[in-house]
Write a protein that holds these residues in place. Structure first.
Motif, PDB file in Angstrom:
ATOM      1  N   PRO A 162       0.818  -1.220   0.000  1.00 30.61           N
ATOM      2  CA  PRO A 162       0.000   0.000   0.000  1.00 30.61           C
ATOM      3  C   PRO A 162       0.854   1.273   0.000  1.00 30.61           C
ATOM      4  N   GLU A 163       0.237   2.350  -0.494  1.00 30.42           N
ATOM      5  CA  GLU A 163       0.940   3.652  -0.522  1.00 30.42           C
ATOM      6  C   GLU A 163       0.717   4.414   0.778  1.00 30.42           C
ATOM      7  N   GLY A 164       1.670   5.288   1.105  1.00 28.96           N
ATOM      8  CA  GLY A 164       1.472   6.250   2.192  1.00 28.96           C
ATOM      9  C   GLY A 164       1.584   5.662   3.594  1.00 28.96           C
ATOM     10  N   VAL A 165       2.170   4.450   3.717  1.00 30.52           N
ATOM     11  CA  VAL A 165       2.329   3.829   5.048  1.00 30.52           C
ATOM     12  C   VAL A 165       3.799   3.419   5.234  1.00 30.52           C
ATOM     13  N   PRO A 166       4.243   3.239   6.477  1.00 32.34           N
ATOM     14  CA  PRO A 166       5.626   2.769   6.694  1.00 32.34           C
ATOM     15  C   PRO A 166       5.823   1.391   6.065  1.00 32.34           C
ATOM     16  N   LEU A 167       6.958   1.193   5.415  1.00 33.15           N
ATOM     17  CA  LEU A 167       7.237  -0.080   4.737  1.00 33.15           C
ATOM     18  C   LEU A 167       8.573  -0.646   5.205  1.00 33.15           C
ATOM     19  N   ARG A 168       8.607  -1.983   5.318  1.00 31.30           N
ATOM     20  CA  ARG A 168       9.838  -2.693   5.682  1.00 31.30           C
ATOM     21  C   ARG A 168      10.118  -3.724   4.597  1.00 31.30           C
ATOM     22  N   TYR A 254       7.981   5.068  -1.803  1.00 24.44           N
ATOM     23  CA  TYR A 254       8.514   4.212  -0.738  1.00 24.44           C
ATOM     24  C   TYR A 254       7.908   4.563   0.633  1.00 24.44           C
ATOM     25  N   GLY A 255       7.062   5.587   0.651  1.00 22.31           N
ATOM     26  CA  GLY A 255       6.302   5.897   1.859  1.00 22.31           C
ATOM     27  C   GLY A 255       7.026   6.795   2.838  1.00 22.31           C
ATOM     28  N   PRO A 256       6.326   7.096   3.978  1.00 21.15           N
ATOM     29  CA  PRO A 256       6.864   8.072   4.937  1.00 21.15           C
ATOM     30  C   PRO A 256       8.022   7.525   5.769  1.00 21.15           C
ATOM     31  N   VAL A 320      11.150  -9.830   1.136  1.00 23.92           N
ATOM     32  CA  VAL A 320       9.969  -9.920   1.978  1.00 23.92           C
ATOM     33  C   VAL A 320       9.609  -8.489   2.345  1.00 23.92           C
ATOM     34  N   GLY A 321       8.429  -8.053   1.901  1.00 25.50           N
ATOM     35  CA  GLY A 321       8.007  -6.672   2.164  1.00 25.50           C
ATOM     36  C   GLY A 321       6.770  -6.662   3.044  1.00 25.50           C
ATOM     37  N   GLU A 322       6.709  -5.677   3.939  1.00 26.19           N
ATOM     38  CA  GLU A 322       5.570  -5.567   4.849  1.00 26.19           C
ATOM     39  C   GLU A 322       5.173  -4.120   5.023  1.00 26.19           C
ATOM     40  N   GLY A 323       3.860  -3.894   5.155  1.00 32.52           N
ATOM     41  CA  GLY A 323       3.385  -2.537   5.441  1.00 32.52           C
ATOM     42  C   GLY A 323       1.895  -2.441   5.233  1.00 32.52           C
ATOM     43  N   GLY A 324       1.247  -1.589   6.038  1.00 34.70           N
ATOM     44  CA  GLY A 324      -0.198  -1.368   5.888  1.00 34.70           C
ATOM     45  C   GLY A 324      -0.991  -2.651   6.040  1.00 34.70           C
TER      46      GLY A 324
END
Ligand SMILES: NC(=O)c1ccc[n+]([C@@H]2O[C@H](COP(=O)([O-])OP(=O)(O)OC[C@H]3O[C@@H](n4cnc5c(N)ncnc54)[C@H](OP(=O)(O)O)[C@@H]3O)[C@@H](O)[C@H]2O)c1
Length: 392
Positions: A162-168, A254-256, A320-324
């Motif tokens: 998702p856009e606009g959220v912290p991503l790892r 890449y988000g905030p 491996v990506g995570e967020g929202g």
């Protein structure tokens, strides 16, 4: 920003270092895949070697030849003025590379290289980014296995989230391959230059504008067993995580708050321990000039794995990506990472800069920032796989 790049220049692409190991593979790739009408030339310090290479290339009559030497700045200026895009394999870049970056930045030619040398990339940022922004030149380092699969792979992964959220995002590299004399020389040179490398990094930090209102970082992870990929994960101190973090700083997608960690993935613990010990020994030995010379002599410049060995080589980078509230598993994979695929990535990057409709950028930029989707599409068409393995 004024873009000085022009079609008035005689060549769309000039490949400098075309007679070296990766240079020859890149010239062969361009000869086989360049679209009709592309004006390109091979360049290097030996006219004889360049002519021999040109004669071997299919359609070689159409390929230009330019003589230039890394030790002769005037020849590099002339080279930069003759090209819209200059692609160079002449490394170690910290030893041979800066004058060509300066010439491209000054003349508005786009520049790309295969540097995996953080010291060089930081030094060219401090010295040449501002001039390149004035002339419109794009300076794109690390256009080979360092760092395209990781940079574009992280970008591809982010785009599944998702856009606009912290991503790892965590990247796990596995490969089965050998290396060339040129790569070995560059690696040894780099191991012996830890202090200048740290000084160049500090200098860059002093010059680079701070990111405001967002965060993007690539901290070194801790060694661990990574259940998500079923392997031991060892932090990999290559240039790749720095490049990924720079893409994240430049692109809002890449988000905030973005964090990337970069690992080698090793299935068996003894192999992981042995790998760390061997790397430690190499770094230690590289500090002693006579031992370094002895090691360099084991593998000469211009030498590298033959076609049969390369055909058995492969790489895979799992992300491996995570967020929202979403988790995604992706993979970028292909054949021989260091040479066949590096030549492909390098040539396709040069073609992308020369021919594709790209976002307006200038100065030192990463592959994701300069060419993102256009280069990903090119590489997919050329057989490098980008896939979503699973989502959750
Ligand atoms: N990022 C990656 O994944 C990746 C992968 C592979 C390689 N690399 C890097 O790419 C670079 C090249 O590797 P390689 O294996 O192709 O090395 P190589 O075979 O030794 O080729 C080096 C090239 O540089 C040229 N050269 C050396 N000194 C020169 C000078 N003074 N003026 C002009 N040209 C000069 C050589 O010309 P001659 O032919 O006349 O000797 C040759 O064409 C290395 O820095 C390596 O680390 C990076």
């Amino acid at each position: 920003m004024s873009r000085l790049n022009g079609t008035d220049r005689p060549y769309d692409i000039v490949l400098f270092g075309a007679t070296g190991f990766v240079g020859t593979l890149t010239a062969e790739y361009l000869a086989a895949h360049a679209p009709e009408g592309l004006r390109w030339a091979v360049a290097g310090r030996s006219e004889r070697k360049l002519e021999e290479l040109r004669e071997r290339l299919p359609g070689g009559d159409e390929v230009g030849v330019l003589r230039a030497d890394a030790a002769e700045p005037a020849s590099l200026r002339e080279l930069a003025e003759h090209a819209r895009v200059v692609a160079t394999t002449v490394g170690p870049y910290v030893t041979y590379g800066e004058e060509l970056v300066a010439a491209c930045a000054d003349s508005g030619a786009d520049y790309l290289d295969l540097s995996g040398e953080p010291e060089f990339v930081d030094l060219t940022y401090v010295r040449h980014d501002a001039r390149a922004r004035e002339t419109g030149a794009r300076l794109v380092h690390a256009c080979g296995f360092d760092s395209i699969p990781h940079d574009l792979g992280a970008y591809f992964t982010v785009r599944q989230l998702p856009e606009g959220v912290p991503l790892r995002v965590d990247g796990f590299v596995t490969a089965d391959a050998t290396f060339s004399g040129g790569t070995f020389a560059s690696a040894l040179n780099q191991f012996a230059r830890v202090r200048p490398m740290l000084a160049a990094e500090r200098d860059r930090r002093r010059h680079e504008p701070r990111l405001v209102g967002r965060r993007a970082a690539a901290p070194t992870g801790a060694p661990r067993f990574a259940k998500e990929v079923g392997a031991w994960a060892l932090p990999l101190p290559t240039i790749d995580p720095q490049i990924v973090a720079r893409s994240a700083k430049a692109l809002h997608r890449y988000g905030p708050d973005f964090r990337y960690r970069h690992y080698a993935a090793v299935r068996h613990l003894p192999v992981a321990v042995g790998g760390v010990a061997a790397m430690g020994a190499l770094v230690t030995v590289a500090q002693l000039p006579p031992a370094r010379r002895w090691l360099s002599d084991r593998l000469k410049p211009g030498e590298g794995p033959d076609a049969e060995k390369r055909a058995k080589s492969w790489f895979s980078v799992r992300f491996v990506g995570e967020g929202g509230g979403r988790r995604v598993f992706t993979e970028v994979s292909g054949g021989d990472p260091g040479y066949d695929e590096t030549a492909k990535m390098f040539a396709e990057s040069a073609l992308s800069l020369a021919l594709d409709e790209l976002p307006a950028t200038s100065g030192q930029v990463t592959t994701a920032v300069a060419m993102g989707d256009a280069l990903t599409d090119r590489l997919r068409r050329a057989g490098i796989r980008f896939r979503v393995a699973a989502t959750g």
